[in-house]
Design an enzyme around this catalytic site. Sequence first.
Site, PDB file in Angstrom:
ATOM      1  N   ARG A 539      -9.443  78.679 -60.604  1.00 17.45           N
ATOM      2  CA  ARG A 539      -9.530  77.256 -60.270  1.00 17.45           C
ATOM      3  C   ARG A 539      -8.614  76.909 -59.120  1.00 17.45           C
ATOM      4  NH1 ARG A 539      -8.610  75.876 -65.831  1.00 17.45           N
ATOM      5  NH2 ARG A 539     -10.592  75.477 -66.819  1.00 17.45           N
ATOM      6  N   SER A 602      -1.655  84.986 -63.403  1.00 20.85           N
ATOM      7  CA  SER A 602      -1.487  85.431 -64.786  1.00 20.85           C
ATOM      8  C   SER A 602      -1.407  86.939 -64.929  1.00 20.85           C
ATOM      9  CB  SER A 602      -2.627  84.888 -65.639  1.00 20.85           C
ATOM     10  OG  SER A 602      -2.756  83.506 -65.431  1.00 20.85           O
ATOM     11  N   ASP A 656       0.736  82.224 -66.472  1.00 18.88           N
ATOM     12  CA  ASP A 656      -0.028  81.208 -67.224  1.00 18.88           C
ATOM     13  C   ASP A 656       0.684  80.763 -68.504  1.00 18.88           C
ATOM     14  OD1 ASP A 656      -0.480  83.678 -68.374  1.00 18.88           O
ATOM     15  OD2 ASP A 656      -2.640  83.450 -68.614  1.00 18.88           O
TER      16      ASP A 656
HETATM   17  C1  BG6 Z   1      -5.904  78.486 -69.118  1.00 18.27           C
HETATM   18  C2  BG6 Z   1      -5.089  78.745 -67.895  1.00 18.27           C
HETATM   19  O1  BG6 Z   1      -5.605  77.258 -69.576  1.00 18.27           O
HETATM   20  O2  BG6 Z   1      -5.676  79.485 -70.054  1.00 18.27           O
HETATM   21  C3  BG6 Z   1      -5.446  80.106 -67.366  1.00 18.27           C
HETATM   22  O3  BG6 Z   1      -5.199  77.717 -66.978  1.00 18.27           O
HETATM   23  C4  BG6 Z   1      -5.099  81.094 -68.387  1.00 18.27           C
HETATM   24  O4  BG6 Z   1      -4.800  80.384 -66.190  1.00 18.27           O
HETATM   25  C5  BG6 Z   1      -5.960  80.771 -69.564  1.00 18.27           C
HETATM   26  O5  BG6 Z   1      -5.189  82.410 -67.960  1.00 18.27           O
HETATM   27  C6  BG6 Z   1      -5.935  81.767 -70.619  1.00 18.27           C
HETATM   28  O6  BG6 Z   1      -7.166  81.734 -71.171  1.00 18.27           O
HETATM   29  P1  BG6 Z   1      -8.437  82.593 -70.765  1.00 18.27           P
HETATM   30  O7  BG6 Z   1      -9.153  82.662 -72.051  1.00 18.27           O
HETATM   31  O8  BG6 Z   1      -9.145  81.817 -69.737  1.00 18.27           O
HETATM   32  O9  BG6 Z   1      -7.935  83.911 -70.320  1.00 18.27           O
HETATM   33  C1  GLC Z   2      -2.041  89.549 -69.282  1.00 16.64           C
HETATM   34  C2  GLC Z   2      -1.076  89.364 -68.172  1.00 16.64           C
HETATM   35  C3  GLC Z   2      -0.115  88.252 -68.476  1.00 16.64           C
HETATM   36  C4  GLC Z   2      -0.878  87.020 -68.853  1.00 16.64           C
HETATM   37  C5  GLC Z   2      -1.816  87.315 -69.993  1.00 16.64           C
HETATM   38  C6  GLC Z   2      -2.602  86.120 -70.408  1.00 16.64           C
HETATM   39  O1  GLC Z   2      -1.320  90.006 -70.366  1.00 16.64           O
HETATM   40  O2  GLC Z   2      -0.381  90.550 -67.937  1.00 16.64           O
HETATM   41  O3  GLC Z   2       0.699  87.986 -67.367  1.00 16.64           O
HETATM   42  O4  GLC Z   2       0.008  86.021 -69.223  1.00 16.64           O
HETATM   43  O5  GLC Z   2      -2.669  88.337 -69.628  1.00 16.64           O
HETATM   44  O6  GLC Z   2      -3.447  85.666 -69.411  1.00 16.64           O
END
Ligand code: BG6
Ligand code: GLC
Length: 917
Positions: A539, A602, A656
């Site tokens: 995003r 992340s 994240d």
């Molecule tokens: C979201 C974050 O709310 O949660 C993302 O904005 C994050 O960046 C995510 O990685 C984690 O959830 P998913 O299921 O999208 O990996």
């Molecule tokens: C993976 C990444 C970590 C992140 C997680 C959740 O473990 O290494 O940085 O926070 O995924 O998205």
Amino acid sequence: MFAVHLMAFYFTKLKEDQIKKVDRFLYHMRLSDETLLDIMARFQAEMQKGLGKDTNPTASVKMLPTFVRAIPDGSENGEFLSLDLGGSKFRVLKVQVSEEGKRNVQMESQFYPTPNEIIRGNGTELFEYVADCLADFMKTKELMQKKLPLGLTFSFPCKQTKLEEGILLSWTKKFKARGVQGTDVVSSLTNAMKRHQDLDVDILALVNDTVGTMMTCAYDDPYCEVGVIIGTGTNACYMEDMSNIDLVEGDEGRMCVNTEWGAFGDDGALEDIRTEFDRELDLGSLNPGKQLFEKMISGLYLGELVRLILLKMAKAGLLFGGEKSSALHIKGKIETRHVAAMERYKEGLANTREILTDLGLEPSDADCIAVQHVCTIVSFRSANLCAAALAAILTRLRENKKLVRLRTTVGVDGTLYKIHPQYPKRLHKVVRKLVPNCDVRFLLSESGSTKGAAMVTAVASRLQAQRKQIDKVLALFRLTQEQLVGIRNKMRVEFEYGLKKDTHPLATVKMLPTYVCGMPDGTEKGKFLALDLGGTNFRVLLVKIRSGRRSVRMYNKIFAIPLEIMQGTGEELFDHIVQCIADFLDYMGLKGAQLPLGFTFSFPCRQASIDKGTLIEWTKGFKATDCEGEDVVDMLREAIKRRNEFDLDIVAVVNDTVGTMMTCGYEDSNCEVGLIAGTGSNMCYMEEMRNIELVEGDEGKMCINTEWGGFGDNGCLDDIHTQYDKEVDEGSLNPGKQRYEKMTSGMYLGEIVRQILIDLTKQGLLFRGQISERLRTRGIFETKFLSQIESDRLALLQVRRILQQLGLDSTCEDSIVVKEVCGAVSRRAAQLYGAGLAAIVEKRREDQGLEHMRITVGVDGTLYKLHPHFSRILRETVKELAPQCDVMFMLSEDGSGKGAALITAVAKRLQQAQREH
Ligand code: BG6
Ligand code: GLC
Ligand code: BG6
Ligand code: GLC
């Protein structure tokens, strides 16, 4: 010559007269075709009533589901014990089904008596007697050392909720043991068997004799889908469409229904055809008012009906010159075998004379002819009534199948049908007349119900063995309380390793300082850009923060990142990101605006400040080259430069988990933990600076990104790591890495499920042993499918539909297993999360020297949000493993982007403050 003719004439005349006399007397017992069609229609309505959920309680024809779903397919095999109780004879048998793949059944049996004091005494004694007979049989056959499955043919109406259970609704026929009605016959017998310590028998199936008969015949003729008993009692069963059986969940396939047609008329539906003899017989029976249809038909009653008629006729002076013998007054003196003997084609009249003489009567020729005709009328009526009800069943089958003509086979058994010389012929003829559009084959069950019962037991025993295998697999995913405590403790050790300078370099849980030191205080304001990369969606966001009121407005756009870019070169990846930013600025009309930017990235980054982050290694689905070991902020800056269209002030790079903690912390200042249960698995929390040896200074707190996904990479989780986890790991982009993440997060749970399903299929326990192309496809079980399959609101059929959408052609049984597999895998994940989280909250509590601690955990991620049970199991586990902590879970509604913008705002404020000093 003339004399012979005269004799013949005399005899014919005599016969005619007698027949007319009896016909007149028993006028009411002779049923016209019209009446039979009418009875057939009434029975059709009764069946419908018995099948309906609302109408069943008041229906007299109970239409009992039997949980027998398929007729034998020839693959049955093994050695079984069988009991056959409720017909004219009680038997114990050993049945050997098809050892070498050929349809072959061998039986050895032994009859045992059923004295009245046993079958009409105390229930416990009845079952003890049955168990004694079984033990005796096993001793004589030298079967004592074997553990054999047993099928019980029990020829009474039983309500079943599964194959190996049967609540006796009421005794019928000759049985009336006390304390059995309303109880489960299988457990009573099991209990009785316990008295014999050397008896090791497992009752796997309870079947009605009709069902046994149908299965016996179906073993030889696959068209057989109806079973009829015309013996001591009468009854029928047939294969009904599941969609018509309201009392059993599921709409797929068929199930055998035991009609218990003997009770037809118990609600008064047959009063117009019942005669004074039927009423008298009923009053003298063991169960007055019950089984009224049976009492007009079956072997236990036919002789008695004849006796009552003869008595009445004698009294009226129509027989025996008005003389009656005392024997004729005794109930039960005329039996079905007598009726059969009197109706024999050639010897019939002689037999009649003999039987009547034995009863102390002195019959004339005329009497013998008349009595023989009484028998004919009574047994003909029986066959007619049976035919009408059977015709109703056949019509129902034909209509269920939507056929114009039905070809089918009816399996039949019972002494009346077998020993009566005319009965089968008459029955067949009338049935064919009533249902001209059915081609019916009647097949006599030569080997009784037990062969069929053994088939049912064979299937049940195969299912039981399969169940054991499935349970064995699922057990690998079950964690004991002790194991969970162990995992919590190990996680705690890893936290300390990661924080300490000496041990940090080798630590698998990296405990990365984030340089996020404080929570937003509400004075932040301004417009910020945010990027959110690494979850399900990429995003770009514009975040407007207004001071004072803690209000934030966000605008965002989701962009796709194609797989070839995720796994291409670093330059391509960052160029793509910048392209998306450009599109977004364009879209928002912000081209040229130089906004501060927060970058949610992340993945594990080593940070030396808030705006520097060196990617340690890719995780999850990313694998772009030339990024590991590089500063991702620099890479982003360079890409912006390459594009040379706009400039951005990259203020912060944020994991994240940290973004999520901030998003929630903005609402609840008690939020000191950020948790992601999404594509990946991770957690961050606020740590005391004095505990963070990698960063100078002892004052205050700093957020630590634990990167707990790497927990277990040193082998410390090997004891719970299954072969399926290994396979998932080996097939991943980063083998040997992120072990804990691979057991817990959305990206991998579906893969674990897929590996288990492949294995179960290979073992022949699923999908008919066929591994489809789809099942070989990596990633078919996305988190959302897992979540849907496990939803409690879904009926089995819907689960099946989801599986079908995924290209998995499953039966109902398959769907149940798939759902269980999903449940076991997701439950373990939630528990592992719980153990990890308990470790951190306990640590925080102890570090602060608190007896009790309240803390809020900010959570995000598709697994947490979509899965129907994950969050509950997580909560329960934390409660159990950290009882002194009061953990509140707060769902992050706005994603990490908002948190990243807030961090950027704080950093910007601090930057300015520094500049001003
Ligand atoms: C979201 C974050 O709310 O949660 C993302 O904005 C994050 O960046 C995510 O990685 C984690 O959830 P998913 O299921 O999208 O990996
Ligand atoms: C993976 C990444 C970590 C992140 C997680 C959740 O473990 O290494 O940085 O926070 O995924 O998205
Ligand atoms: C037999 C079955 O073949 O038929 C019995 O094995 C069943 O269990 C019987 O009850 C019905 O006939 P009858 O005449 O013995 O009641
Ligand atoms: C009685 C029983 C029934 C059985 C039939 C034939 O009607 O109630 O269960 O099938 O007899 O034995």
